[in-house]
Design a protein around this motif. Structure first.
Motif, PDB file in Angstrom:
ATOM      1  N   GLY A 108       0.632  -1.245   0.116  1.00  0.00           N
ATOM      2  CA  GLY A 108      -0.125   0.018   0.037  1.00  0.00           C
ATOM      3  C   GLY A 108       0.853   1.006  -0.117  1.00  0.00           C
ATOM      4  N   ARG A 109       2.171   1.208  -0.146  1.00  0.00           N
ATOM      5  CA  ARG A 109       2.996   2.496   0.073  1.00  0.00           C
ATOM      6  C   ARG A 109       3.087   3.263  -1.163  1.00  0.00           C
ATOM      7  N   MET A 110       3.139   4.439  -1.130  1.00  0.00           N
ATOM      8  CA  MET A 110       3.193   5.279  -2.625  1.00  0.00           C
ATOM      9  C   MET A 110       4.717   5.635  -2.640  1.00  0.00           C
ATOM     10  N   LEU A 111       5.584   4.849  -3.661  1.00  0.00           N
ATOM     11  CA  LEU A 111       6.976   4.943  -3.527  1.00  0.00           C
ATOM     12  C   LEU A 111       7.185   5.288  -5.120  1.00  0.00           C
ATOM     13  N   ALA A 112       6.494   5.930  -5.681  1.00  0.00           N
ATOM     14  CA  ALA A 112       6.775   6.229  -7.064  1.00  0.00           C
ATOM     15  C   ALA A 112       7.985   6.995  -7.440  1.00  0.00           C
ATOM     16  N   GLY A 113       8.832   6.431  -8.389  1.00  0.00           N
ATOM     17  CA  GLY A 113      10.206   7.191  -8.654  1.00  0.00           C
ATOM     18  C   GLY A 113      11.269   6.623  -7.763  1.00  0.00           C
ATOM     19  N   SER A 114      10.955   5.733  -7.017  1.00  0.00           N
ATOM     20  CA  SER A 114      12.287   5.307  -6.067  1.00  0.00           C
ATOM     21  C   SER A 114      13.077   4.105  -6.699  1.00  0.00           C
ATOM     22  N   GLY A 115      14.072   4.096  -6.034  1.00  0.00           N
ATOM     23  CA  GLY A 115      15.109   3.024  -6.620  1.00  0.00           C
ATOM     24  C   GLY A 115      15.202   1.816  -5.599  1.00  0.00           C
ATOM     25  N   PHE A 116      15.208   0.730  -6.497  1.00  0.00           N
ATOM     26  CA  PHE A 116      15.415  -0.699  -5.692  1.00  0.00           C
ATOM     27  C   PHE A 116      16.504  -1.422  -6.735  1.00  0.00           C
ATOM     28  N   ALA A 117      17.295  -0.760  -7.160  1.00  0.00           N
ATOM     29  CA  ALA A 117      18.466  -1.367  -8.196  1.00  0.00           C
ATOM     30  C   ALA A 117      19.434  -2.222  -7.198  1.00  0.00           C
ATOM     31  N   ASN A 118      19.408  -3.534  -7.823  1.00  0.00           N
ATOM     32  CA  ASN A 118      20.471  -4.495  -7.060  1.00  0.00           C
ATOM     33  C   ASN A 118      19.954  -4.871  -5.526  1.00  0.00           C
ATOM     34  N   ALA A 119      18.745  -4.804  -5.220  1.00  0.00           N
ATOM     35  CA  ALA A 119      18.354  -5.058  -4.152  1.00  0.00           C
ATOM     36  C   ALA A 119      17.755  -6.315  -3.903  1.00  0.00           C
ATOM     37  N   ASN A 120      17.975  -7.075  -2.910  1.00  0.00           N
ATOM     38  CA  ASN A 120      17.509  -8.379  -2.513  1.00  0.00           C
ATOM     39  C   ASN A 120      16.000  -8.317  -1.563  1.00  0.00           C
ATOM     40  N   MET A 121      15.048  -8.446  -2.415  1.00  0.00           N
ATOM     41  CA  MET A 121      13.627  -8.296  -1.865  1.00  0.00           C
ATOM     42  C   MET A 121      13.045  -9.732  -1.833  1.00  0.00           C
ATOM     43  N   GLU A 122      13.561 -10.812  -1.599  1.00  0.00           N
ATOM     44  CA  GLU A 122      12.901 -12.145  -1.573  1.00  0.00           C
ATOM     45  C   GLU A 122      12.082 -12.092  -0.531  1.00  0.00           C
ATOM     46  N   GLY A 123      10.616 -12.610  -0.938  1.00  0.00           N
ATOM     47  CA  GLY A 123       9.679 -12.369   0.039  1.00  0.00           C
ATOM     48  C   GLY A 123       9.015 -11.310   0.447  1.00  0.00           C
ATOM     49  N   ALA A 124       9.414 -10.379  -0.112  1.00  0.00           N
ATOM     50  CA  ALA A 124       8.717  -8.669   0.344  1.00  0.00           C
ATOM     51  C   ALA A 124       7.335  -8.693  -0.280  1.00  0.00           C
TER      52      ALA A 124
END
Length: 178
Positions: free
Chosen positions: A60-76
């Protein structure tokens, strides 16, 4: 007489131009306010690049334009999140809950979506080149105008079904399946 004509009514300049200048300034301020994007007023623009974000809750977060490059978001959990225009290049989203997430106009190249739930997600005008979709759920996802490899498209077409609840676009149609 000529002298009186050139010096007569020096207040006319002030009386005529002052309201005009005030009006002009007000007009400029109003236009600047109207041009401000409502998304930028509400959205958080953050950088999570190279971060370890396993199991994090972004739902539900509003994170438009954010950067998640090379991030490990397994199970997020990104369910119902607004990440339009965000960068997820070379990220891991294995087993992630991406239901109804808006990735529109994002950069998701080389992203690992293995076993992720992309049901009803918006991937409109995203770049998905060299991303992996092993055992992914794409029921109702909208891939309209997404840029992806031919092999990816063929693989996704083999499992595509459903219609996106927000756009009304059929998943197979959005992938241009034959």
């Amino acid at each position: 007489m000529a002298h009186r004509a050139t010096t007569a009514h020096p207040q006319c300049f002030n009386l005529i131009t002052m309201p005009s200048i005030r009006l002009l300034i007000s007009f400029i301020v109003a236009i600047a306010f109207l041009l401000m994007s409502p998304v930028s007023l509400k959205a958080e623009t953050l950088s999570f690049s190279h971060a370890q974000l396993k199991g994090r809750d972004f739902s539900g977060r509003m994170l438009a334009g954010s950067g998640f490059a090379n991030a490990n978001m397994e199970g997020a959990n990104f369910e119902n999140a607004d990440v339009r225009g965000s960068v997820f290049s070379a990220s891991i989203l294995r087993n992630a809950n991406l239901r109804s997430t808006d990735f529109s106009s994002g950069l998701l190249d080389q992203t690992d979506f293995a076993k992720a739930d992309l049901s009803n997600a918006l991937l409109v005008e995203t770049i998905l080149l060299r991303s992996t979709f092993d055992f992914v759920n794409i029921d109702g996802a909208d891939f309209s105008d997404a840029i992806m490899d031919g092999g990816q498209r063929k693989w996704l077409c083999s499992k595509a079904k459903g219609t996106n609840s927000k756009t009304g676009v059929d998943t197979r149609d959005s992938l241009e399946c034959e």
